[in-house]
Design a protein around this motif. Sequence first.
Motif, PDB file in Angstrom:
ATOM      1  N   LEU A   1      10.038  -3.302   5.925  1.00 50.53           N
ATOM      2  CA  LEU A   1      10.841  -3.565   7.135  1.00 50.53           C
ATOM      3  C   LEU A   1      10.902  -5.052   7.438  1.00 50.53           C
ATOM      4  N   GLY A   2      12.004  -5.480   8.012  1.00 45.99           N
ATOM      5  CA  GLY A   2      12.135  -6.877   8.421  1.00 45.99           C
ATOM      6  C   GLY A   2      11.823  -7.791   7.247  1.00 45.99           C
ATOM      7  N   GLY A   3      10.848  -8.704   7.473  1.00 45.98           N
ATOM      8  CA  GLY A   3      10.450  -9.628   6.413  1.00 45.98           C
ATOM      9  C   GLY A   3       9.959  -8.904   5.162  1.00 45.98           C
ATOM     10  N   GLY A   4       9.480  -7.671   5.312  1.00 41.90           N
ATOM     11  CA  GLY A   4       9.033  -6.887   4.148  1.00 41.90           C
ATOM     12  C   GLY A   4      10.209  -6.487   3.275  1.00 41.90           C
ATOM     13  N   CYS A   5      11.281  -6.063   3.899  1.00 37.87           N
ATOM     14  CA  CYS A   5      12.506  -5.708   3.167  1.00 37.87           C
ATOM     15  C   CYS A   5      13.089  -6.976   2.521  1.00 37.87           C
ATOM     16  N   GLU A   6      13.037  -8.056   3.279  1.00 40.38           N
ATOM     17  CA  GLU A   6      13.581  -9.331   2.764  1.00 40.38           C
ATOM     18  C   GLU A   6      12.758  -9.842   1.581  1.00 40.38           C
ATOM     19  N   LEU A   7      11.441  -9.682   1.673  1.00 34.74           N
ATOM     20  CA  LEU A   7      10.571 -10.115   0.576  1.00 34.74           C
ATOM     21  C   LEU A   7      10.882  -9.299  -0.685  1.00 34.74           C
ATOM     22  N   ALA A   8      11.060  -7.987  -0.505  1.00 37.47           N
ATOM     23  CA  ALA A   8      11.397  -7.140  -1.662  1.00 37.47           C
ATOM     24  C   ALA A   8      12.718  -7.594  -2.281  1.00 37.47           C
ATOM     25  N   MET A   9      13.669  -7.975  -1.432  1.00 38.68           N
ATOM     26  CA  MET A   9      14.983  -8.402  -1.954  1.00 38.68           C
ATOM     27  C   MET A   9      14.921  -9.764  -2.645  1.00 38.68           C
ATOM     28  N   ILE A  10      13.926 -10.584  -2.294  1.00 36.23           N
ATOM     29  CA  ILE A  10      13.775 -11.876  -2.983  1.00 36.23           C
ATOM     30  C   ILE A  10      13.293 -11.644  -4.423  1.00 36.23           C
ATOM     31  N   CYS A  11      12.571 -10.531  -4.625  1.00 40.24           N
ATOM     32  CA  CYS A  11      12.112 -10.209  -5.987  1.00 40.24           C
ATOM     33  C   CYS A  11      13.338  -9.932  -6.867  1.00 40.24           C
ATOM     34  N   ASP A  12      13.114  -9.844  -8.186  1.00 37.95           N
ATOM     35  CA  ASP A  12      14.279  -9.726  -9.075  1.00 37.95           C
ATOM     36  C   ASP A  12      14.870  -8.332  -9.080  1.00 37.95           C
ATOM     37  N   PHE A  13      14.032  -7.304  -8.990  1.00 39.36           N
ATOM     38  CA  PHE A  13      14.559  -5.971  -8.704  1.00 39.36           C
ATOM     39  C   PHE A  13      13.489  -5.127  -8.035  1.00 39.36           C
ATOM     40  N   ILE A  14      13.955  -4.031  -7.439  1.00 35.87           N
ATOM     41  CA  ILE A  14      13.050  -3.199  -6.639  1.00 35.87           C
ATOM     42  C   ILE A  14      12.956  -1.819  -7.273  1.00 35.87           C
ATOM     43  N   ILE A  15      11.718  -1.386  -7.533  1.00 29.72           N
ATOM     44  CA  ILE A  15      11.484   0.012  -7.895  1.00 29.72           C
ATOM     45  C   ILE A  15      10.858   0.649  -6.658  1.00 29.72           C
ATOM     46  N   ALA A  16      11.430   1.783  -6.227  1.00 36.28           N
ATOM     47  CA  ALA A  16      10.969   2.386  -4.976  1.00 36.28           C
ATOM     48  C   ALA A  16      10.284   3.718  -5.231  1.00 36.28           C
ATOM     49  N   ALA A  17       9.238   3.983  -4.470  1.00 32.65           N
ATOM     50  CA  ALA A  17       8.668   5.328  -4.419  1.00 32.65           C
ATOM     51  C   ALA A  17       9.604   6.190  -3.573  1.00 32.65           C
ATOM     52  N   ASP A  18       9.527   7.495  -3.763  1.00 32.28           N
ATOM     53  CA  ASP A  18      10.395   8.381  -2.961  1.00 32.28           C
ATOM     54  C   ASP A  18      10.027   8.361  -1.484  1.00 32.28           C
ATOM     55  N   THR A  19       8.921   7.719  -1.146  1.00 36.31           N
ATOM     56  CA  THR A  19       8.492   7.590   0.262  1.00 36.31           C
ATOM     57  C   THR A  19       9.001   6.300   0.911  1.00 36.31           C
ATOM     58  N   ALA A  20       9.711   5.484   0.141  1.00 32.35           N
ATOM     59  CA  ALA A  20      10.083   4.152   0.664  1.00 32.35           C
ATOM     60  C   ALA A  20      11.076   4.254   1.820  1.00 32.35           C
TER      61      ALA A  20
ATOM     62  N   GLY B   1       0.841  -1.192   0.000  1.00 30.74           N
ATOM     63  CA  GLY B   1       0.000   0.000   0.000  1.00 30.74           C
ATOM     64  C   GLY B   1       0.873   1.237   0.000  1.00 30.74           C
ATOM     65  N   GLU B   2       0.197   2.397   0.120  1.00 31.48           N
ATOM     66  CA  GLU B   2       0.931   3.661   0.104  1.00 31.48           C
ATOM     67  C   GLU B   2       1.842   3.786   1.336  1.00 31.48           C
ATOM     68  N   LYS B   3       1.301   3.409   2.512  1.00 34.05           N
ATOM     69  CA  LYS B   3       2.084   3.598   3.745  1.00 34.05           C
ATOM     70  C   LYS B   3       3.090   2.476   3.977  1.00 34.05           C
ATOM     71  N   ALA B   4       2.767   1.291   3.477  1.00 34.18           N
ATOM     72  CA  ALA B   4       3.689   0.168   3.729  1.00 34.18           C
ATOM     73  C   ALA B   4       3.642  -0.847   2.601  1.00 34.18           C
ATOM     74  N   PHE B   5       4.832  -1.216   2.145  1.00 31.31           N
ATOM     75  CA  PHE B   5       4.948  -2.424   1.317  1.00 31.31           C
ATOM     76  C   PHE B   5       4.634  -3.588   2.256  1.00 31.31           C
ATOM     77  N   ALA B   6       5.398  -3.706   3.320  1.00 32.03           N
ATOM     78  CA  ALA B   6       5.095  -4.645   4.406  1.00 32.03           C
ATOM     79  C   ALA B   6       5.999  -4.307   5.586  1.00 32.03           C
ATOM     80  N   ALA B   7       5.388  -4.207   6.789  1.00 34.94           N
ATOM     81  CA  ALA B   7       6.156  -3.823   7.986  1.00 34.94           C
ATOM     82  C   ALA B   7       6.757  -5.028   8.685  1.00 34.94           C
TER      83      ALA B   7
END
Length: 258
Positions: A107-126, A57-63
């Motif tokens: 954050l935590g598992g959320g950051c790890e989940l993003a890193m398992i993906c092939d690449f990360i595109i981030a919003a400027d709020t990330a 979501g806007e506030k969190a990919f995953a906390a």
Amino acid sequence: MAYETIIVEIEDSVALIRLNRPDALNALNAALIGELGQALADADRNDKIRCIVLTGGEKAFAAGADIKEMSTKTFVDAYDEDLFGAHVDAFTRIRKPIIAAVSGYALGGGCELAMICDFIIAADTAKFGQPEINLGIIAGIGGTQRLTRFVGKSKAMDMHLTGRFMDAAEAERSGLVSRVVPAAKLIPEAMAAARKIAEKSQVSIKAAKEAVNRAFETTLAEGLLFERRSFHALFATEDQKEGMAAFLEKREPQFRDR
Ligand code: CO8
């Protein structure tokens, strides 16, 4: 298929998977992890889907992992059920490309989940972080290993030992994310990247993903040999003939994934 903790939309051969527990900042509970595994496996099997975008979501990919759900587990519970292990191993076996589109907290598992993906595109709020240390634990699905490969030892140690968050600009500078875009453009940018990937020959897309991932698993000499064999093998495909003929004839290629 109807899910309770994620939303799946299919658009132009791209599956957009949205984590959807906004009240808990998309904390990764067992239900969500199970549904995500199912959706990823379905997308991988579905011939109509050529790329996957994973977002929150806007506030969190995953906390992170759901702290409430984990809080009463004992070592034996975690060890016996191989907490998160089997599911996460399955995520890493998805053969189609997965782009993480991250807005807000990862954050935590959320950051790890993003890193398992092939690449990360981030919003400027990330905001990325591995704050598990504040809970008396450490990362559990690859954070100590993958973050270190992305950003190097010094920054990875800083993140894991202090639990501080990294903003989008620092994440881009450090090589954690491939691009940063204004928050409102995050999904259009990720979907455009996914559509671009979907246009290519999926044989060479799979080979490219396998070869890049090999860099994290082996020595340089073995990785180079793996790449060379795949490079040579792709000359056996119809799509190589078509791609090169199209270039020479100054037209768009019509790939058939053959
Ligand atoms: N688990 C459960 N609930 C959570 C989590 C979480 N990780 N994060 C936020 N929530 C809930 C809050 O409890 C709150 O719920 P309620 O309204 O019912 O009290 C709601 O989401 C909103 O959160 P806040 O009120 O705290 O929102 P703030 O804007 O004040 O703060 C933060 C946002 C900074 C993100 C804050 O919520 C926070 O620090 N969250 C925890 C972050 C964290 O420690 N993450 C690491 C978890 S451990 C982990 O991930 C281990 C990895 C192992 C592998 C995982 C595989 C899946």
